[in-house]
Design a protein around this motif. Sequence first.
Motif, short mmCIF file in Angstrom:
data_model
loop_
_atom_site.label_atom_id
_atom_site.label_comp_id
_atom_site.label_asym_id
_atom_site.label_seq_id
_atom_site.Cartn_x
_atom_site.Cartn_y
_atom_site.Cartn_z
N PRO A 123 -6.61 -8.80 12.81
CA PRO A 123 -5.45 -8.26 12.08
C PRO A 123 -4.12 -8.66 12.73
CG PRO A 123 -7.16 -6.58 12.31
CD PRO A 123 -7.54 -7.71 13.22
N ASP A 124 -4.08 -8.71 14.08
CA ASP A 124 -2.85 -9.09 14.75
C ASP A 124 -2.54 -10.57 14.52
OD1 ASP A 124 -3.74 -6.98 17.54
OD2 ASP A 124 -2.50 -6.53 15.80
N ALA A 125 -3.58 -11.39 14.54
CA ALA A 125 -3.37 -12.82 14.29
C ALA A 125 -2.89 -13.05 12.86
CB ALA A 125 -4.66 -13.59 14.55
N VAL A 126 -3.43 -12.32 11.90
CA VAL A 126 -3.00 -12.46 10.51
C VAL A 126 -1.55 -12.02 10.36
CG1 VAL A 126 -3.34 -11.52 8.19
CG2 VAL A 126 -5.30 -12.33 9.50
N ARG A 127 -1.17 -10.92 11.02
CA ARG A 127 0.22 -10.46 10.97
C ARG A 127 1.17 -11.55 11.46
NH1 ARG A 127 4.07 -8.69 14.25
NH2 ARG A 127 2.74 -8.95 16.07
N GLY A 278 0.76 -17.84 3.43
CA GLY A 278 1.13 -16.51 3.88
C GLY A 278 0.75 -15.43 2.90
N ASN A 279 0.89 -15.72 1.61
CA ASN A 279 0.53 -14.72 0.60
C ASN A 279 -0.97 -14.47 0.56
OD1 ASN A 279 3.12 -14.15 -0.31
ND2 ASN A 279 3.17 -15.99 -1.55
N ALA A 280 -1.77 -15.50 0.82
CA ALA A 280 -3.22 -15.30 0.90
C ALA A 280 -3.56 -14.39 2.06
CB ALA A 280 -3.91 -16.65 1.05
N LEU A 281 -2.87 -14.56 3.17
CA LEU A 281 -3.09 -13.68 4.33
C LEU A 281 -2.63 -12.26 4.01
CD1 LEU A 281 -1.89 -16.05 7.19
CD2 LEU A 281 -4.26 -15.55 6.54
N ARG A 282 -1.51 -12.13 3.29
CA ARG A 282 -1.03 -10.80 2.92
C ARG A 282 -2.00 -10.12 1.96
NH1 ARG A 282 3.45 -10.84 -0.03
NH2 ARG A 282 4.07 -8.77 0.65
N GLU A 283 -2.60 -10.90 1.08
CA GLU A 283 -3.58 -10.30 0.17
C GLU A 283 -4.79 -9.80 0.95
OE1 GLU A 283 -3.79 -11.67 -3.68
OE2 GLU A 283 -5.94 -11.49 -3.86
N ALA A 284 -5.17 -10.52 2.01
CA ALA A 284 -6.26 -10.05 2.87
C ALA A 284 -5.86 -8.75 3.56
CB ALA A 284 -6.61 -11.12 3.90
N GLN A 285 -4.61 -8.65 3.99
CA GLN A 285 -4.15 -7.39 4.58
C GLN A 285 -4.28 -6.25 3.59
OE1 GLN A 285 -0.16 -8.72 5.72
NE2 GLN A 285 -0.71 -8.50 7.87
N GLN A 286 -3.86 -6.51 2.36
CA GLN A 286 -3.96 -5.49 1.32
C GLN A 286 -5.41 -5.10 1.08
OE1 GLN A 286 -1.48 -4.11 -0.48
NE2 GLN A 286 -2.53 -3.15 -2.18
N HIS A 288 -7.92 -5.18 3.04
CA HIS A 288 -8.59 -4.47 4.14
C HIS A 288 -7.81 -3.27 4.64
CE1 HIS A 288 -11.70 -7.53 4.30
NE2 HIS A 288 -10.75 -8.45 4.22
N GLY A 289 -6.87 -2.79 3.81
CA GLY A 289 -6.20 -1.54 4.12
C GLY A 289 -5.18 -1.63 5.24
N LEU A 290 -4.71 -2.85 5.53
CA LEU A 290 -3.71 -3.02 6.58
C LEU A 290 -2.31 -2.97 5.98
CD1 LEU A 290 -5.38 -6.04 8.42
CD2 LEU A 290 -5.58 -3.62 9.00
N LYS A 291 -1.32 -2.76 6.84
CA LYS A 291 0.06 -2.85 6.38
C LYS A 291 0.32 -4.27 5.91
CE LYS A 291 4.85 -2.80 7.93
NZ LYS A 291 5.75 -2.71 9.09
N VAL A 292 0.87 -4.42 4.71
CA VAL A 292 1.16 -5.75 4.17
C VAL A 292 2.51 -6.19 4.70
CG1 VAL A 292 1.46 -7.10 2.08
CG2 VAL A 292 -0.20 -5.25 2.12
N GLU A 293 2.49 -7.23 5.53
CA GLU A 293 3.71 -7.70 6.18
C GLU A 293 4.63 -8.41 5.18
OE1 GLU A 293 2.90 -6.18 9.87
OE2 GLU A 293 4.69 -7.25 9.25
N ALA A 294 5.92 -8.33 5.44
CA ALA A 294 6.89 -9.07 4.64
C ALA A 294 7.08 -10.46 5.22
CB ALA A 294 8.22 -8.33 4.60
N MET A 295 7.25 -11.43 4.33
CA MET A 295 7.63 -12.78 4.76
C MET A 295 9.11 -12.94 4.50
SD MET A 295 4.83 -15.67 3.79
CE MET A 295 4.77 -15.28 2.06
N ASP A 584 2.63 6.34 -3.16
CA ASP A 584 2.74 5.46 -1.99
C ASP A 584 1.36 5.09 -1.47
OD1 ASP A 584 1.87 7.86 -0.96
OD2 ASP A 584 3.41 8.00 0.59
N GLY A 585 0.32 5.38 -2.26
CA GLY A 585 -1.04 5.09 -1.85
C GLY A 585 -1.72 6.28 -1.20
N LYS A 586 -0.95 7.32 -0.89
CA LYS A 586 -1.52 8.51 -0.25
C LYS A 586 -1.29 9.76 -1.09
CE LYS A 586 0.97 7.56 3.33
NZ LYS A 586 1.65 7.60 4.65
N SER A 587 -0.07 9.92 -1.61
CA SER A 587 0.29 11.11 -2.37
C SER A 587 0.76 10.71 -3.76
CB SER A 587 1.41 11.89 -1.67
OG SER A 587 1.03 12.27 -0.36
N VAL A 588 0.73 11.68 -4.67
CA VAL A 588 1.31 11.51 -6.00
C VAL A 588 2.70 12.14 -5.97
CG1 VAL A 588 1.09 12.04 -8.45
CG2 VAL A 588 -0.96 11.65 -7.08
N PHE A 589 3.69 11.43 -6.47
CA PHE A 589 5.05 11.96 -6.54
C PHE A 589 5.43 12.11 -8.01
CE2 PHE A 589 4.69 9.80 -2.52
CZ PHE A 589 5.29 10.68 -1.64
#
Length: 1003
Positions: A123-127, A278-286, A288-295, A584-589
């Motif tokens: 996950p760190d390498a992907v980030r 980079g977007n393929a890596l971001r999709e992998a983050q999404q 696997h439940g990781l924070k999706v990094e901004a490019m 936000d993926g956790k709560s309903v607003f």
Amino acid sequence: MTGYEGDPSHPADPSLQSELAAAGFEGATEVGRGGFGVVYRCWQPALGRTVAIKLLSSDLDRENRERFLREGYAMGRLSGHPNIVNILQLGVTATGRPYIVMPYLAKDSLATRVRRDGNFEWPDAVRIGVKLAGALQTAHEGGTLHRDVKPANVLVGDYGEPQLTDFGIARIAGGFETATGAFTGSLAYTAPEVLKGRPPTIAADIYGLGATIFALIAGRAAYERKTDEELIAQFLRISTTPIPDLRPNGVPDDVCRAIERAMADDPAGRWQTSADFGNALREAQQQHGLKVEAMALPSGDDEVTEYFTAPPTGHSGPSHRSGPHYQPVLPYDAAFGQPSGPSTQHAVPAAASGPHHRAPNPVGAERKRRGLAFAVAAVAALVVAASVGGVVLARNDSTGSPIASSASSAPSTVAAAVPLEWRSLKDAKLARQQSATVVDDGTIWVFGGLDNNGSTAAVQGYDPAIDTWKSGPDLPLALNHPMAVAYRGELIVIGGWEPSGADLTAKTSDRVFALRNGAWVDIAKLARPRAAGAAVVVDDKIVVVGGQWEDQQLSTTTEIFDGTAWRVAPGVITPREHLAATTDGKSVFAVGGRDLSADKNSGAMEAYDLTSEVWTSLPAMPTPRGGLGAVYVDGRIMTVGGEEPTRVLGTVESYDIVSRSWSALPPMHTPRHGLAVAAVGNWIYAIGGASKPTHAASIATTEALALPARSAQPAEAWRQLDDARLARQQSATAMSDGTIWVFGGLDNEGSTGKVQGYDPAIDTWKSGPDLPIALNHPMAVDYRGELVVIGGWEPQGHDLTATTSDRVFVLRDGAWVELPRLPEPRAAGAAAVVGDQIIVTGGQANSTLSTTTAVFDGTAWRDAPGAPTAREHLAAATDGTYLYALGGRDLSSDKNTGAVERYDPATRTWTTLAAMPTPRGGLGAVYVDGRIVAVGGEEPTRVLGTVEAFDVATGTWATFPALHTARHGLAVAAVGNTVYAIGGGTKPTHAQSTAATEALDFS
């Protein structure tokens, strides 16, 4: 510049020391060496900083010197990108040797990190990979190839961010060399086609990035050179053997596929742009439940650089996911489908020239074996090609004529950020309102609603990447006021009103439809019919809130669908319909809505936790309204449009989940209610709606708002630290080399000359030399590596403000000495360093407000125009370009001001900005990650713990967590992304000094 691998105890020879000293750099120490030159660590006294200087070898010819400077200009155009090492200066020494000045980053390269600490977790390498993909994409769009992407050319910044360096300018020791020493790039990270002698392209840089990520995960290069292996043998392995499989090491298949595609043997089989990778890596983050990094990517405008979050595109196979990670392609203006600035064409195939036209190419199943004789020739060609430095791609003007880059071309100036504004897009195919909308796989789908003829079953999709509409299968029946979600790869439409003739709300529906294999099918019905509600997906469940039941009754329950059946859960605290909901993926607003009519609108904001099944009230929306839309974007809930009894609204308001505060954003050009609102990446889309109250005047108007990249966000609360050694207020503060220094002020006995420093790294205080005199209400800065204390009041006996001082002290060689005095005495003002000047603004002398600005250039002071609002007890901060003056008062706290004004040293002019929400004096302010953070303050009868932040890019204010200890006259400083509040007065006027110290972290 690779990791610093030279001998830190090896100073440069005396002649070179003198040469660099003449250019303004002292103490040159060699930290890296290569075939083209040497890198030195130096001290730059003029700006009080340590820098790295890359100095070209003296024996190179004129052509190489000119190329060195030209490439310096190319890198200079990229400066400012968060993941590219900045070029601070470009010059030539007195003996004609070109040099490039960069920040000295002491945290080593990724190659050094791997050698020292071992491999990175995937996950760190992907980030890191996502960040570097944004850096490469920016370089490519600016016309520059890197040519040598590898772990050794990625430095680690002071705050842990990877920073790409060495764009082919001067190779530093550490790469494998040929017998001649001409090639110092690592073969293990060089694309096979380049090894064969073909010129490098964007595809070669993408290969290097893939090989770099592989090495970080594996702890070694994919084709690391074996002991005693010949150069030709290594080349044969690289060009004929598959990439080692990382899957047995627990690396997910989608991450492995992305890397393997980047390292495809055939350049045509690789990702066509770095952003695609980079977007393929971001999709992998999404996935696997990781924070999706901004490019960080450019907008495509040569004059303005904006950073956005790019969408995962170019991936193979449908994802069937909605959410904030999809976004229009970046080098193009999504509103018009054309370049937003002067065209930039690269020497690459047309398919790779713009991410609008991306067609994934299959990776070859096996590599073709090559003959040994061909390999020998290829290596020979490689040696010749590698002796040339970085490559600057050709850029075309609007006529298509090549524009040659030259050493004399000055780097472009980056203008200020573009103001936020909604953009008009192509109208929808159908004018409608009271529809449902959802984002799926990058398409915004709109279902049903009311057109200008009645209720409709039409389904249409908008592709923001190409500003185009398409039709989908009509709903089984006409519906208005339905709800919709994307759930488990299917589009779901829920409830609504089924019309009968002219009666548009004849029947409240309990039906739920799923689009399955191209046709709508019924799935489990709602427990009770519902229309004009809202629905979201959280934790693999559909959650439906609010709305109306039959017979004009407000719904009082929440319904939850788990894929099999619906169940009833507690309803919102404030029953309402025509509301909006997002997650936000956790709560309903649930936000806004109305009690059956627009004269009973609500601003209620409530959050639902699925685990506890409890609703919680949050701060209400500033503008109560129904018929609005809402989306979640990067930590914020955006509410758009709405209806009041006699008008419709273009209002857009943003709720920050962390700070629990609301702020206003630019309104839509076309006010409306009952609109479809969706988010794709950091873009908000508003589609259709009604331009008049009630259900009249449906429109097809479509607009979009691009939100700036999200800044670091504050923690939920301030951290309480060890108290200062001395309780005091009305002191001055400055940060130098990571230490926060506090000077003078008022302790609980009177005025003091004490100087103390706080080291936030170890939460420890230390003492410095006392000021020559006791001072209160002074100002202080760190200027050219020295601490400078300015003005203030000199006490006499019990008279703490007996004399307004014009004296200026500098701490030099452990003792305070005097600098030239201020043009006029001044106390309770504010000061900051902008460029190479000290700027002092505001304050008073003898109960008269100062009306000038004083500017010090290192030699003398001069007067400049004063701020539009004269005041004292104000605060000042700088973003490096401007000085910002905030708050203050007209000699007493019952005449506080919220004025915010910006001074431009270049033009000597002031500009008035949006006022601070809470007028106050006695505050402190610092600049942190794009925002001016204002802390504390005083009102006539109380002191404040208020913390408010001004976003420089958007011109908007937000409220952040308040101090635990309210105070005024405090010392405020920032170290990295942490704000520190030290001391101050806990009661109005000058009573009750405190030693309390707190910190607010931004991440």
